[in-house]
Design a protein around this motif. Structure first.
Motif, PDB file in Angstrom:
ATOM      1  N   ARG A   1      -8.781   9.074   0.055  1.00  0.00           N
ATOM      2  CA  ARG A   1      -9.933   9.867  -0.388  1.00  0.00           C
ATOM      3  C   ARG A   1      -9.524  11.000  -1.325  1.00  0.00           C
ATOM      4  N   THR A   2      -8.249  11.387  -1.326  1.00  0.00           N
ATOM      5  CA  THR A   2      -7.802  12.417  -2.270  1.00  0.00           C
ATOM      6  C   THR A   2      -7.743  11.882  -3.695  1.00  0.00           C
ATOM      7  N   LEU A   3      -7.876  10.560  -3.864  1.00  0.00           N
ATOM      8  CA  LEU A   3      -7.835   9.955  -5.192  1.00  0.00           C
ATOM      9  C   LEU A   3      -9.225   9.806  -5.802  1.00  0.00           C
ATOM     10  N   LEU A   4     -10.255  10.263  -5.092  1.00  0.00           N
ATOM     11  CA  LEU A   4     -11.605  10.258  -5.642  1.00  0.00           C
ATOM     12  C   LEU A   4     -11.811  11.498  -6.508  1.00  0.00           C
ATOM     13  N   PRO A   5     -12.622  11.394  -7.548  1.00  0.00           N
ATOM     14  CA  PRO A   5     -12.849  12.556  -8.422  1.00  0.00           C
ATOM     15  C   PRO A   5     -13.380  13.756  -7.646  1.00  0.00           C
ATOM     16  N   GLY A   6     -12.762  14.884  -7.875  1.00  0.00           N
ATOM     17  CA  GLY A   6     -13.217  16.122  -7.255  1.00  0.00           C
ATOM     18  C   GLY A   6     -12.837  16.300  -5.803  1.00  0.00           C
ATOM     19  N   ALA A   7     -12.096  15.339  -5.237  1.00  0.00           N
ATOM     20  CA  ALA A   7     -11.782  15.418  -3.807  1.00  0.00           C
ATOM     21  C   ALA A   7     -10.761  16.501  -3.501  1.00  0.00           C
ATOM     22  N   GLY A   8      -9.758  16.641  -4.360  1.00  0.00           N
ATOM     23  CA  GLY A   8      -8.709  17.627  -4.114  1.00  0.00           C
ATOM     24  C   GLY A   8      -7.894  17.272  -2.890  1.00  0.00           C
ATOM     25  N   GLY A   9      -7.045  18.198  -2.494  1.00  0.00           N
ATOM     26  CA  GLY A   9      -6.275  18.019  -1.272  1.00  0.00           C
ATOM     27  C   GLY A   9      -4.844  17.598  -1.457  1.00  0.00           C
ATOM     28  N   LEU A  10      -4.497  17.068  -2.629  1.00  0.00           N
ATOM     29  CA  LEU A  10      -3.112  16.662  -2.850  1.00  0.00           C
ATOM     30  C   LEU A  10      -2.720  16.857  -4.309  1.00  0.00           C
ATOM     31  N   LEU A  11      -3.372  16.147  -5.217  1.00  0.00           N
ATOM     32  CA  LEU A  11      -3.023  16.172  -6.633  1.00  0.00           C
ATOM     33  C   LEU A  11      -4.072  16.915  -7.452  1.00  0.00           C
ATOM     34  N   SER A  12      -3.666  17.330  -8.631  1.00  0.00           N
ATOM     35  CA  SER A  12      -4.612  17.903  -9.576  1.00  0.00           C
ATOM     36  C   SER A  12      -5.519  16.801 -10.109  1.00  0.00           C
ATOM     37  N   GLU A  13      -6.668  17.201 -10.679  1.00  0.00           N
ATOM     38  CA  GLU A  13      -7.571  16.221 -11.281  1.00  0.00           C
ATOM     39  C   GLU A  13      -6.860  15.419 -12.374  1.00  0.00           C
ATOM     40  N   ARG A  14      -6.023  16.082 -13.133  1.00  0.00           N
ATOM     41  CA  ARG A  14      -5.296  15.398 -14.202  1.00  0.00           C
ATOM     42  C   ARG A  14      -4.387  14.312 -13.643  1.00  0.00           C
TER      43      ARG A  14
ATOM     44  N   LEU B   1       0.840  -1.202   0.000  1.00  0.00           N
ATOM     45  CA  LEU B   1       0.000   0.000   0.000  1.00  0.00           C
ATOM     46  C   LEU B   1       0.874   1.250   0.000  1.00  0.00           C
ATOM     47  N   THR B   2       2.174   1.054   0.148  1.00  0.00           N
ATOM     48  CA  THR B   2       3.137   2.146  -0.015  1.00  0.00           C
ATOM     49  C   THR B   2       3.193   2.608  -1.469  1.00  0.00           C
ATOM     50  N   LYS B   3       3.003   1.698  -2.406  1.00  0.00           N
ATOM     51  CA  LYS B   3       3.179   2.016  -3.825  1.00  0.00           C
ATOM     52  C   LYS B   3       2.324   3.193  -4.291  1.00  0.00           C
ATOM     53  N   PRO B   4       1.013   3.245  -3.988  1.00  0.00           N
ATOM     54  CA  PRO B   4       0.242   4.411  -4.413  1.00  0.00           C
ATOM     55  C   PRO B   4       0.751   5.724  -3.821  1.00  0.00           C
ATOM     56  N   VAL B   5       1.269   5.685  -2.608  1.00  0.00           N
ATOM     57  CA  VAL B   5       1.796   6.904  -1.980  1.00  0.00           C
ATOM     58  C   VAL B   5       3.030   7.389  -2.734  1.00  0.00           C
ATOM     59  N   THR B   6       3.913   6.468  -3.088  1.00  0.00           N
ATOM     60  CA  THR B   6       5.112   6.822  -3.850  1.00  0.00           C
ATOM     61  C   THR B   6       4.741   7.395  -5.212  1.00  0.00           C
ATOM     62  N   SER B   7       3.766   6.784  -5.868  1.00  0.00           N
ATOM     63  CA  SER B   7       3.327   7.287  -7.170  1.00  0.00           C
ATOM     64  C   SER B   7       2.706   8.670  -7.057  1.00  0.00           C
ATOM     65  N   ALA B   8       1.899   8.881  -6.017  1.00  0.00           N
ATOM     66  CA  ALA B   8       1.287  10.198  -5.823  1.00  0.00           C
ATOM     67  C   ALA B   8       2.353  11.260  -5.595  1.00  0.00           C
TER      68      ALA B   8
ATOM     69  N   THR C   1     -18.839   5.293  -6.895  1.00  0.00           N
ATOM     70  CA  THR C   1     -19.689   5.474  -5.720  1.00  0.00           C
ATOM     71  C   THR C   1     -19.060   6.376  -4.667  1.00  0.00           C
ATOM     72  N   GLY C   2     -17.841   6.858  -4.920  1.00  0.00           N
ATOM     73  CA  GLY C   2     -17.164   7.697  -3.942  1.00  0.00           C
ATOM     74  C   GLY C   2     -16.758   6.942  -2.693  1.00  0.00           C
ATOM     75  N   THR C   3     -16.477   5.655  -2.844  1.00  0.00           N
ATOM     76  CA  THR C   3     -16.182   4.793  -1.699  1.00  0.00           C
ATOM     77  C   THR C   3     -14.684   4.616  -1.493  1.00  0.00           C
ATOM     78  N   VAL C   4     -14.269   4.609  -0.240  1.00  0.00           N
ATOM     79  CA  VAL C   4     -12.918   4.218   0.158  1.00  0.00           C
ATOM     80  C   VAL C   4     -13.052   3.007   1.069  1.00  0.00           C
ATOM     81  N   ALA C   5     -12.280   1.962   0.801  1.00  0.00           N
ATOM     82  CA  ALA C   5     -12.348   0.734   1.588  1.00  0.00           C
ATOM     83  C   ALA C   5     -10.946   0.299   1.980  1.00  0.00           C
ATOM     84  N   ILE C   6     -10.711   0.162   3.278  1.00  0.00           N
ATOM     85  CA  ILE C   6      -9.378  -0.163   3.793  1.00  0.00           C
ATOM     86  C   ILE C   6      -9.499  -1.279   4.820  1.00  0.00           C
TER      87      ILE C   6
END
Length: 379
Positions: free
Chosen positions: A272-285, A58-65, A348-353
């Motif tokens: 949750r920052t990876l959901l569409p429109g969430a913002g907070g870290l990365l641009s939508e692109r 689960l580190t991998k998505p953080v490194t990519s972000a 659905t705007g869902t985060v599951a951990i």
């Protein structure tokens, strides 16, 4: 319902699959969290919402972000050759065929780029067939391990030197291979910014998102919340790392592929920052780039051991068809070999951990993970 989620976790505790577990399922502002069992096998410390886990891949998505954030800032570029910062990897050789002897190599057809690392298509990594000589060399050279003993991995300079001696299995961009690219990417980000990866992640990801319990080691004053780690065997569960073990201090090599510890709430703050429109870290692109499948049909078909028919964005898999009850088209996320899993479902705007402390015995998810995914897909 939270009681249903707890029952799901409790069933795994009762059948001996895990000493304990913590799960979070969120949709918008509605967040349900359940806990079950204990932080140690046979122990008395109950699993809690703020229990800390080794989250492995689960580190991998953080490194990519983090990489995409630095691209947004103009500090690195998608098409930049990685040799700009990692000269050790400037002249890789490639196996003539994947199963060829290690000395049967040809030159790389082009330079490896940052984009190759982001999509795990640089040419180093794990395929479906672990018998190939170049894969054995990754382990023999110390370039890759199973991820449960970070203190035994050499520092980045030596790690890169060892990796440079291992030929690529495929030409850059040709095939998706698991794991190694995330370690290379983390090392590149540290070199490109002249900042150690733990500090870089803290400054750009953890601190902005309030992820106070996430890092590459557990401080002494939080070890009481850290879970012991186990591996299943024929006799049950065997302790592989105690609370005061491998993660009680920083290792020489901070693994961008699997080195982090975290809690369900911390990882929720990131996911949750990876959901569409969430913002907070990365641009939508950048979010779209991270969570969109980049593989060809041929590349997906050649990687069924790890991907099981899924695609790959950056740092995680992407569901491209409803193959199983838990598959939702566009679902993005991954599993950690220490018993963790996290996904976002944009539709659905869902985060599951889900976090447990029992290692997977291979790339195939365990029944508890599949049951949890099905539960989350129905929220």
């Amino acid at each position: 319902m939270a009681s249903d989620l707890r029952d799901l976790l409790q069933s795994a505790v009762e059948d001996g699959s895990a000493p304990g577990a913590v799960a979070l399922v969120a949709r918008g502002d509605a967040v349900e969290v359940a806990t079950a069992g204990t932080a140690e096998l046979g122990g008395r410390t109950p699993m809690a919402r703020d229990s800390i886990f080794r989250i492995a891949s689960l580190t991998k998505p953080v490194t990519s972000a983090l990489a995409l954030l630095l691209i947004e800032q103009g500090r690195i570029g998608h098409d930049d050759p990685i040799a700009t910062w990692l000269p050790e990897l400037a002249h890789p050789k490639v196996m003539r065929t994947p199963d060829a002897p290690l000395d049967d190599v040809v030159p790389a057809s082009r330079a490896i780029t940052v984009a190759d690392l982001l999509t795990s298509r640089a040419g180093w990594g794990f395929p479906d067939d672990f018998s190939w000589p170049a894969i054995g060399a990754l382990f023999a050279q110390g370039s890759q391990r199973h991820g449960r003993d970070p203190q035994l991995v050499p520092a980045p300079g030596e790690w890169l030197k060892n990796l440079a001696e291992v030929p690529l299995v495929f030409q850059p961009g040709e095939r998706w291979l698991y794991n190694t690219c995330s370690d290379i990417l983390g090392t590149l980000l540290a070199r490109a910014t002249d900042t150690p990866l733990p500090q870089l992640m803290a400054e750009h990801v953890f601190e902005p998102l309030g992820m106070t319990d996430t890092g590459f080691a557990v401080p002494a004053d939080r070890l009481d919340r850290f879970t012991s780690a186990y591996s299943p065997d024929e006799d049950g569960l065997t302790l592989v790392d105690p609370r005061d073990g491998q993660w009680s201090s920083l290792s020489a090599f901070p693994s961008g592929a699997g080195g982090l510890v975290s809690t369900v709430d911390d990882y929720h703050a990131f996911a949750r920052t990876l959901l569409p429109g969430a913002g907070g870290l990365l641009s939508e692109r950048s979010v779209r780039e991270m969570t969109t499948d980049h593989l060809t049909a041929e590349q997906r078909a050649a990687s069924r051991l790890f991907l099981e028919g899924q695609g790959w964005g950056s740092g995680g898999a992407v569901d491209i068809a409803p193959l199983e009850p838990w598959n939702v088209v566009g679902r993005y996320g991954w599993t950690g070999g220490t018993g963790t899993t996290a996904h976002v479902i944009p539709a659905t705007g869902t985060v599951a951990i889900l976090m447990t402390q029992v290692a997977m015995t291979g790339p195939t998810p365990v029944p508890l993970q599949r049951a949890f995914w099905t539960y989350a897909a129905r929220r």
